[in-house]
Motif scaffolding. Structure first.
Motif, PDB file in Angstrom:
ATOM      1  N   LEU A   7       0.855  -1.175   0.000  1.00  0.00           N
ATOM      2  CA  LEU A   7       0.000   0.000   0.000  1.00  0.00           C
ATOM      3  C   LEU A   7       0.893   1.227   0.000  1.00  0.00           C
ATOM      4  CD1 LEU A   7      -2.836   1.293   0.358  1.00  0.00           C
ATOM      5  CD2 LEU A   7      -2.440   1.164   2.818  1.00  0.00           C
ATOM      6  N   VAL A   8       0.674   2.109  -0.947  1.00  0.00           N
ATOM      7  CA  VAL A   8       1.459   3.333  -1.049  1.00  0.00           C
ATOM      8  C   VAL A   8       0.648   4.466  -0.442  1.00  0.00           C
ATOM      9  CG1 VAL A   8       2.548   4.940  -2.639  1.00  0.00           C
ATOM     10  CG2 VAL A   8       2.579   2.502  -3.133  1.00  0.00           C
ATOM     11  N   MET A   9       1.283   5.241   0.446  1.00  0.00           N
ATOM     12  CA  MET A   9       0.616   6.387   1.048  1.00  0.00           C
ATOM     13  C   MET A   9       1.362   7.653   0.640  1.00  0.00           C
ATOM     14  SD  MET A   9      -0.364   5.046   4.830  1.00  0.00           S
ATOM     15  CE  MET A   9       1.308   4.748   5.294  1.00  0.00           C
ATOM     16  N   PRO A  10       0.684   8.593   0.007  1.00  0.00           N
ATOM     17  CA  PRO A  10       1.346   9.832  -0.396  1.00  0.00           C
ATOM     18  C   PRO A  10       1.761  10.665   0.804  1.00  0.00           C
ATOM     19  CG  PRO A  10      -0.984   9.882  -0.952  1.00  0.00           C
ATOM     20  CD  PRO A  10      -0.704   8.535  -0.379  1.00  0.00           C
ATOM     21  N   ARG A  11       2.915  11.288   0.715  1.00  0.00           N
ATOM     22  CA  ARG A  11       3.427  12.092   1.824  1.00  0.00           C
ATOM     23  C   ARG A  11       2.550  13.293   2.149  1.00  0.00           C
ATOM     24  NH1 ARG A  11       8.527  10.914   3.802  1.00  0.00           N
ATOM     25  NH2 ARG A  11       9.695   9.492   2.511  1.00  0.00           N
ATOM     26  N   GLY A  12       1.848  13.827   1.191  1.00  0.00           N
ATOM     27  CA  GLY A  12       0.998  14.988   1.446  1.00  0.00           C
ATOM     28  C   GLY A  12      -0.316  14.651   2.133  1.00  0.00           C
ATOM     29  N   CYS A  13      -0.609  13.374   2.268  1.00  0.00           N
ATOM     30  CA  CYS A  13      -1.851  12.914   2.884  1.00  0.00           C
ATOM     31  C   CYS A  13      -1.788  13.143   4.399  1.00  0.00           C
ATOM     32  CB  CYS A  13      -2.036  11.440   2.568  1.00  0.00           C
ATOM     33  SG  CYS A  13      -3.482  10.702   3.293  1.00  0.00           S
ATOM     34  N   VAL A  14      -2.845  13.642   4.995  1.00  0.00           N
ATOM     35  CA  VAL A  14      -2.887  13.915   6.427  1.00  0.00           C
ATOM     36  C   VAL A  14      -3.517  12.763   7.201  1.00  0.00           C
ATOM     37  CG1 VAL A  14      -3.839  15.465   8.180  1.00  0.00           C
ATOM     38  CG2 VAL A  14      -3.002  16.390   6.025  1.00  0.00           C
ATOM     39  N   LEU A  15      -4.532  12.136   6.625  1.00  0.00           N
ATOM     40  CA  LEU A  15      -5.285  11.099   7.309  1.00  0.00           C
ATOM     41  C   LEU A  15      -5.442   9.895   6.382  1.00  0.00           C
ATOM     42  CD1 LEU A  15      -6.953  10.643   9.957  1.00  0.00           C
ATOM     43  CD2 LEU A  15      -8.934  11.352   8.641  1.00  0.00           C
ATOM     44  N   THR A  16      -5.188   8.698   6.913  1.00  0.00           N
ATOM     45  CA  THR A  16      -5.364   7.471   6.152  1.00  0.00           C
ATOM     46  C   THR A  16      -6.513   6.706   6.790  1.00  0.00           C
ATOM     47  OG1 THR A  16      -3.012   7.400   5.630  1.00  0.00           O
ATOM     48  CG2 THR A  16      -4.235   5.362   5.352  1.00  0.00           C
ATOM     49  N   ARG A  17      -7.556   6.448   6.003  1.00  0.00           N
ATOM     50  CA  ARG A  17      -8.749   5.771   6.509  1.00  0.00           C
ATOM     51  C   ARG A  17      -8.840   4.390   5.871  1.00  0.00           C
ATOM     52  NH1 ARG A  17     -14.282   7.344   8.467  1.00  0.00           N
ATOM     53  NH2 ARG A  17     -15.662   5.691   7.755  1.00  0.00           N
ATOM     54  N   PHE A  18      -9.073   3.391   6.698  1.00  0.00           N
ATOM     55  CA  PHE A  18      -9.271   2.021   6.243  1.00  0.00           C
ATOM     56  C   PHE A  18     -10.722   1.654   6.518  1.00  0.00           C
ATOM     57  CE2 PHE A  18      -4.814   2.362   7.325  1.00  0.00           C
ATOM     58  CZ  PHE A  18      -4.182   1.742   6.259  1.00  0.00           C
ATOM     59  N   GLU A  19     -11.357   0.991   5.555  1.00  0.00           N
ATOM     60  CA  GLU A  19     -12.749   0.593   5.710  1.00  0.00           C
ATOM     61  C   GLU A  19     -12.920  -0.888   5.390  1.00  0.00           C
ATOM     62  OE1 GLU A  19     -14.794   3.193   3.002  1.00  0.00           O
ATOM     63  OE2 GLU A  19     -14.978   4.752   4.531  1.00  0.00           O
TER      64      GLU A  19
END
Length: 97
Positions: A7-19
């Motif tokens: 899973l790649v998460m962008p550095r500019g992302c503030v919140l990561t939500r999993f559903e």
């Protein structure tokens, strides 16, 4: 089980939500969810190093409104990817066969 390995998460992302969703892909129903601060996830991954070192998290899942199911937990294993092929899941995560 979803068992996504990358899973790649962008550095500019503030919140990561999993559903956790059920139903048809066109109209899924969210059964449980969790949200994590992406900056904290990045720092945890960086502190653990590359693929050889991992940070493992057990994150409680919150039930969605009206759900009768138990929330459960989401298990996340974090590391910085060095571009090499990913190791086998069981060996890398210490999972039982």
């Amino acid at each position: 089980a979803w068992n996504e390995r990358f899973l790649v998460m962008p550095r500019g992302c503030v919140l990561t939500r999993f559903e956790v969703c059920i139903g048809e892909p066109q109209a899924p129903t969210v059964r449980a969810h969790c949200a994590l601060g992406t900056d904290g996830l990045w720092r945890s991954a960086a502190a653990s190093g590359y693929v050889a070192g991992r940070t493992r998290l057990e994150v409680p899942l919150l039930r969605s409104a009206g759900s009768q199911d138990c929330g459960g937990a989401l298990y996340i294993s974090l590391c910085v990817w060095d571009g090499s092929p990913l190791p086998e899941e069981g060996a890398a995560l210490g999972a039982d066969a």
